[in-house]
Motif scaffolding. Structure first.
Motif, PDB file in Angstrom:
ATOM      1  N   THR C 179     -95.900 -38.246 -35.313  1.00 40.18           N
ATOM      2  CA  THR C 179     -95.646 -38.588 -35.782  1.00 40.18           C
ATOM      3  C   THR C 179     -95.554 -37.827 -37.063  1.00 40.18           C
ATOM      4  O   THR C 179     -94.042 -37.539 -37.902  1.00 40.18           O
ATOM      5  CB  THR C 179     -96.792 -39.758 -36.714  1.00 40.18           C
ATOM      6  OG1 THR C 179     -95.872 -40.531 -35.543  1.00 40.18           O
ATOM      7  CG2 THR C 179     -96.090 -40.406 -37.460  1.00 40.18           C
ATOM      8  N   GLU C 261     -92.158 -43.425 -29.952  1.00 36.93           N
ATOM      9  CA  GLU C 261     -91.285 -44.164 -29.623  1.00 36.93           C
ATOM     10  C   GLU C 261     -90.646 -45.661 -30.036  1.00 36.93           C
ATOM     11  O   GLU C 261     -90.006 -45.922 -31.021  1.00 36.93           O
ATOM     12  CB  GLU C 261     -90.387 -43.054 -29.321  1.00 36.93           C
ATOM     13  CG  GLU C 261     -90.160 -41.624 -30.381  1.00 36.93           C
ATOM     14  CD  GLU C 261     -89.647 -41.414 -28.945  1.00 36.93           C
ATOM     15  OE1 GLU C 261     -89.624 -39.860 -29.581  1.00 36.93           O
ATOM     16  OE2 GLU C 261     -89.028 -41.005 -28.525  1.00 36.93           O
ATOM     17  N   GLN C 264     -92.168 -47.788 -32.727  1.00 40.02           N
ATOM     18  CA  GLN C 264     -90.583 -47.085 -34.074  1.00 40.02           C
ATOM     19  C   GLN C 264     -90.008 -48.881 -33.092  1.00 40.02           C
ATOM     20  O   GLN C 264     -89.343 -49.806 -34.348  1.00 40.02           O
ATOM     21  CB  GLN C 264     -90.059 -46.708 -34.001  1.00 40.02           C
ATOM     22  CG  GLN C 264     -91.397 -45.649 -34.926  1.00 40.02           C
ATOM     23  CD  GLN C 264     -91.469 -45.922 -36.374  1.00 40.02           C
ATOM     24  OE1 GLN C 264     -90.707 -46.244 -36.706  1.00 40.02           O
ATOM     25  NE2 GLN C 264     -92.951 -45.707 -36.258  1.00 40.02           N
ATOM     26  N   GLN C 268     -88.967 -51.620 -35.805  1.00 38.61           N
ATOM     27  CA  GLN C 268     -87.673 -52.122 -37.146  1.00 38.61           C
ATOM     28  C   GLN C 268     -87.239 -53.597 -35.989  1.00 38.61           C
ATOM     29  O   GLN C 268     -86.749 -53.846 -37.260  1.00 38.61           O
ATOM     30  CB  GLN C 268     -87.070 -50.618 -35.984  1.00 38.61           C
ATOM     31  CG  GLN C 268     -87.507 -49.540 -36.871  1.00 38.61           C
ATOM     32  CD  GLN C 268     -87.336 -48.376 -36.331  1.00 38.61           C
ATOM     33  OE1 GLN C 268     -86.036 -48.069 -35.681  1.00 38.61           O
ATOM     34  NE2 GLN C 268     -87.594 -47.484 -36.755  1.00 38.61           N
TER      35      GLN C 268
END
Lengths: 333, 333, 333, 333
Positions: C179, C261, C264, C268
Motif C-alpha cells: 500500500t 486490491e 479495496q 469501495q
C-alpha cells in the motif's frame, strides 16, 4: 544443647537494640539513614566502592545476584552440595527464570579450577547444550572448608578467561575470614568475585543479609528484582540497622571467631572421627546411627548428615561447657 | 509531620518487645512455638480452620497466594489501580511465571461484580486469549474504600459461577474491619475468598504479614513457594511473634481504629476538598500544586497522588495535634 | 466463500514446490544451504546487514524478539488491540519470563508518539512501578491500517530518547508495503526499528515467518532462545525454502497486492459501512447481527469482530467473483 | 554418505504429498479435518481414548508434556544423557517455569527403577530440597537401547507408588517398537505412562511430532500452553496430514524397520567395535580419532560422540550399499 544449626541461634543483643533504635523514621523502604549508610560501610570494608542491598534471607541474596549474573537460558556452575542446589528449593531456577545449575564434584564441597575446566570443556559449543554464564562458590563451604584468596583468584582468572561471572555465597563469610585472616577485598573482588551474599543471620543477625555488588552497575537491576521478589521491606531500616550493628566495632568477626574456636575445641577432642578438616564452625563426624541416638539421649541436638555421619555447628553464642560435655560424650561412645 | 504513608510509621512497642522475647529458640524456620501458634490464632479469628504463613512483605503475601491460585497461562482480574498492578514491580508476573493482570475500571479502586462480568464476557473462549483464573480485590482499597461483606459475597458468587478463585489483598484489612465492624469471617471466606494477605506492617507491625489460606489444601504448595522465593526466614519466630503480639488483646483493631478516627477528623475538617469518601485511614484531597507546596513548607509530608490531588495517610500512632494543625492549614489555603 | 482470515488461505504453489525441492539435504537444523541464504536475502532487501531466523509462527517470531528486547522485570508498550496482547495466549509473558504489556488506546490499533509519551510520563520513576523497555507496533495494524515511514520514525525517535527498543510485528508487513510503496528500510531500521517479525504465512507461506534482527548482535541470544522454545526445526531448510520462494521475484509483494486490491474493491462497494479506512487486506464493516446471519446464509464466512461489526479479510489467492458477490450481497441488505 | 543423524534425512515422499494435499482448507489452526482426525487415529493405535496434538519439534512435544506434569517448584527425574538434559537448550526449565532435572546414571542412558528409588530416597522430605514430580524416560534411548513393556511397567509402578507422573520421550518410539514388536499400548499407558512425545520427524516426517496425552484431562491446559509457546500453527493441517500419512498403512513402522535393519547390518559387520548393543537405528563404535578421520576422508559422515567413540545413525531411507561400504571401510581400518 544446640549443635543443630547456627541458623537457630538467637540474634545478638546489640542487633535487637539496633532494631529498636531504628524504629522511628520518616522514610519507607530504603530511603532511611541506616539503609543509606550501607554502601559506605561496605565500601570501607572492601577498600573500594561497592553497592550493598539488605535482604532478609541468604536465599534471596544468592538468587538475586545470580539472576543478575546469569540469563534464563544459561547455567551456573557450582558444587553438587552447594546450598543453591540442595537447600533453596530451586530458588535459582525461580529467580533466573529457568537457568540450570551445572553440578561439580569436589572434596568438602569445594570447587576448584581444574574441575571447572574439565566440565566446561565437555560442553558442546552450540545452541543444543546450555552454555554456562557464572560460577558460584560458597565460602566457607557447606562442609566448613575455607577458600583462601589464591584459590578464589584461580577461579576468578578462569571465569574471566571463559567470559563467566563469579559469585560467592558468603553465608558464613565471617567464619571464613576469621580463620584465614585474609582481607575481605583479597578473597573477593581482587580475586575476581562479581557479587556475593554477605551473611549475618548465622552470625548474630536476626534476618538481615547483605547482597554486595562489586559490579556496581548491576545495582539498578538488582534493586528492581528485589522489589519484584517481594523483598523490599517498607521498614527496611531495621535490616540495615542489624547489619550496621554487626559491622561496627568488628562484632561480626568477634562472633565468627567465637563460633570457630569452639568448633576447633570440639574437633581437637575427637580427631579420629573427623570427616573433614575443621576450618570454620562446622564439624562433621563419623558416628554410627546407634551412637547418634546415644548422643541425642544425652541432650545433644545435631543434624544427621548422611548414614554414618553427623553435622555439628557451633554458633556465635556458643558456650564452652556444652562443647566440653559433647566432646566427652563422644570420647566415651 | 508524617502523612506520607502508614508504611513509614514505627512498629508498635509491643511488637519490638515480642521480637526481643522470641529471640531464644532451639528451632529454625517455622518450627518454633510462635510460628506453630499462627494457625490456631487465625482459625479462632476466622471461626474455622485456616492455614497461616508469615512472610515479610505484603507483596510476597499477595503474590505467593496468586501463584497458588493462577497458573502461568491465565490471568488475574483486578482494578487498574490495584497495588499488585501499580506498586509491586510486576511481582505477580514473577511469582506466577507470567500470568497477566486484567485491569478493570471502578470508582475508588473498587471492583464490582457488574464490571467483572462485562470484562469476562468480552474474552473469547479459545486458546488465543488469556483466560482468567482469579479475581483479586483490595480491602480497604488503594483509595481507602471499604468492601462490605455483601459486596465481597457478590464477587464470590460470580467467581464460583465462573470457576475463578477470589483473592483479597488485606494490607489494610484491619482498617476495613475497624470501619465496617463486620466479622472477619463474613467479609472473607463466608463471602467466597480463597486466600488473603492480612496486613500488619502498616498497622504497627515491623515486617510481618500473614498469608491466610482458606483453601487449606494449598498450604504445602505455598510453603514450598515461600522457600523458593527466599521468604523462609530461618528465625521466622520473630515474624510470628510480631503477628501474635498484634492479634492478642485486639491490638490490631485498636491500632486501625486510631488511624481511621484521625483520618475522619481530618476529612470532616475539609469536606469540600475530598476526592473520595473517607472510610479507612487514607484521605485524598483536591489541592493545587501551589497549595501543596505551601502545605509542605509548613512541615506536612504527604504524597502527590496526581495533578491536583494529594494523598494523606494516618497511622496507628497518629497524634491528634498534627491532624488539627493540618486541618487548619488546609482551611486557610 | 472465505473472508474469515488470511490465516486459512492455502500456501502458494511455489511454496509447496520449494518445500519439496529442499527435501534432500545432508545437514540438520539451520546448517543447510537455504537457511544459510536468509541473511543475505534479507540484507539485500533491507539495504544493510541484518540477521534473519526462520520460525514457524508469528507468535514465536514476535515473542523471541521481545524476549531479547525486554527483561522480565520491565514492560512493553503496545496497543490494547495488539496481537501480542489479545491473540497470543500470553506468549510475551512466557517468552520474556513475566514482562508486562502496557496498553495504549489509539484509533485503528495504531500507536502514536503522543499517546506513548503521555503513558510513559505517568509512570513513577522508581522500583515500585514497572519500567518500560520497548515499544511494539503492528504494521499493518490489527485493523488494517498502515504505518508510513515518518510515523514509525516518530516512534523510533521517542524510543531512542527514552532508552526503549522498538519492535514491529510485521505479520502483514507485505500488505503494508504494498500500500505505502515505501522501501522496507525506510519503514524499519531507518525509522528506528530494532527487530521485527516479517510475515509470510498470511501471504502465501505455509508455516515460515522470518525474525529479522537489525541489532545483529542479538543473534546468538535469539538463536538460543529459539532452540529453547522448541522452535529449532531439524529440517529447517523447508522453512527457509518457503521464505526464499516468496522473496524471489517479488512474489511476496505480488501476493500482498492481490489481497489489498480485492479488499479495496470490497471497500469501495460499501463505503457507508466502513468502520475504518481500508489500507491493507482487512475490511471492517458495520453490520448488524441479523445482517451478518443473512450474509452467512449465503455462504460468506467472516469474523464477528464485536457487536455490530464484522471483519472481512482478503487473501493472496483472492478471486474477484466472491468479492463482487459479497459486495452485492451487502448492498442489498 | 550420511550416518550423521536421522534428523538430516529427507521427508518421505508420501509426507510431501500429504502436505500438498492438505493445502486447501477453510479453517485455521487445528479446526481442519486432518487435525480433527488425530485423536481417533491414535486412539485406535493405542487401543483406548487418547488426546493427540501436533507440534513441530520433539523439544516442544517433550516440554509441553513436562510442563503439564511438573509444577515449576518440583523436579523431573531423568538420565544424565537424556535429550531433555543435554540437547534441548534448557527447554524443560523454560516450559515448566524453572523446574529442575534430577539426573541419574544408568548404562546406555537407560533409567531403571532401582536407580530411581535410590535417588528418590536421598531427597529430604522438606521444603528445602526440590521434590520430584515426574520421571522421564526416552524410548529408544539416546544410545539406541529399547525399553520393553515390563521395564516401563516397573517404572510406572514406582511412579504411582511415589505420586509421580511418567513421561516418555518417544522421538524414536517407532524404532523401539520395530525392534520389540510390542504393542504401543503395552509399552505406554498400560505400563503407567501419562504422556509421551511420539516422533515422526526422524522417521520420514518433515516437521510434525505428536504429543499424546493418556491423561486426557490435560488436553485443555496443553492446548493453551502450545499456543502460548508459539506452536499453534495457523495451517496446522499440514502437520496433521504428515502424521496421518505416516500412520496409515503402517508406514511409520516400515520406515523404522528399514532403519533398524540397516543398523543391524552394520553392527553385525563390526561386532568387536560396538560400544553398546544395537537395538534401534543407532550404532556407537569404538573408533580412534585417527580412524575417524580416515573414515571421513572416504566420504562417511557421522558424529564424534566422545573421545574414541563415534555415533552412526541409519535412517528410514537408508540404502544398503553405503552400509556395506562403511562396514568394509571399518573392517580395513
Amino acid at each position: 544443647m544446640r549443635f543443630f544449626s547456627d541458623n537457630a541461634a538467637p540474634a545478638h543483643p546489640k542487633v535487637i537494640e539496633a532494631i529498636s533504635a531504628s524504629n522511628q523514621s520518616s522514610t519507607a523502604y530504603d530511603g532511611d539513614e541506616w539503609s543509606q549508610r550501607l554502601d559506605a560501610a561496605f565500601s570501607t570494608l572492601f577498600e573500594r566502592e561497592v553497592r550493598a542491598l539488605w535482604v532478609s534471607t541468604g536465599t534471596a541474596a544468592n538468587c538475586l545476584a545470580l539472576a543478575a549474573l546469569c540469563p534464563p537460558y544459561r547455567s551456573i556452575v557450582c558444587h553438587r552440595d552447594a546450598h543453591i542446589e540442595v537447600d533453596e528449593a530451586g530458588a535459582p531456577g525461580f529467580f533466573t527464570g529457568g537457568a540450570k545449575l551445572m553440578l561439580l564434584e569436589g572434596e568438602g564441597a569445594k570447587v576448584d579450577a581444574a574441575n571447572v575446566t574439565t566440565a566446561l570443556d565437555l560442553i558442546g559449543k552450540d545452541v543444543h547444550q546450555v552454555q554456562p554464564a557464572a560460577i558460584s562458590i560458597t565460602n566457607a563451604t557447606e562442609y566448613g572448608l575455607v577458600y583462601r584468596a589464591h584459590e578464589v583468584a584461580a577461579l576468578g582468572e578462569l571465569a574471566r578467561a571463559r567470559g563467566l561471572a563469579l559469585h560467592m555465597d558468603g553465608a558464613r563469610f565471617a567464619n571464613a575470614l576469621a580463620t584465614s585472616g585474609e582481607r575481605p577485598a583479597d578473597v573477593t573482588w581482587r580475586a575476581g568475585v562479581d557479587a556475593m551474599s554477605f551473611g549475618f543471620i548465622k552470625n548474630g543477625g536476626l534476618n538481615a543479609e547483605a547482597l554486595i555488588l562489586f559490579r556496581t552497575e548491576l545495582f539498578d537491576e538488582v534493586a528492581v528484582r528485589r522489589k519484584r521478589a517481594g523483598h523490599l521491606s517498607s521498614k527496611g531500616r531495621m535490616l540495615a540497622a542489624q547489619i550496621l550493628a554487626l559491622l561496627e566495632d568488628g562484632l561480626w568477626l568477634q562472633n565468627a571467631r567465637r563460633a570457630n574456636e569452639t568448633a576447633q575445641l570440639l574437633a581437637q577432642a575427637v580427631p579420629a572421627r573427623l570427616a573433614y578438616p575443621v576450618e570454620a564452625n562446622e564439624v562433621f563426624l563419623h558416628v554410627t546411627p546407634d551412637e547418634a541416638l546415644h548422643l541425642r539421649s544425652q541432650g545433644f541436638d545435631f543434624y544427621d548428615w548422611r548414614p554414618g555421619e553427623i553435622r555439628l555447628v557451633t554458633s556465635w553464642d556458643q558456650e564452652g561447657d556444652p562443647v566440653e560435655r559433647l566432646a566427652a560424650a563422644i570420647a566415651t561412645l
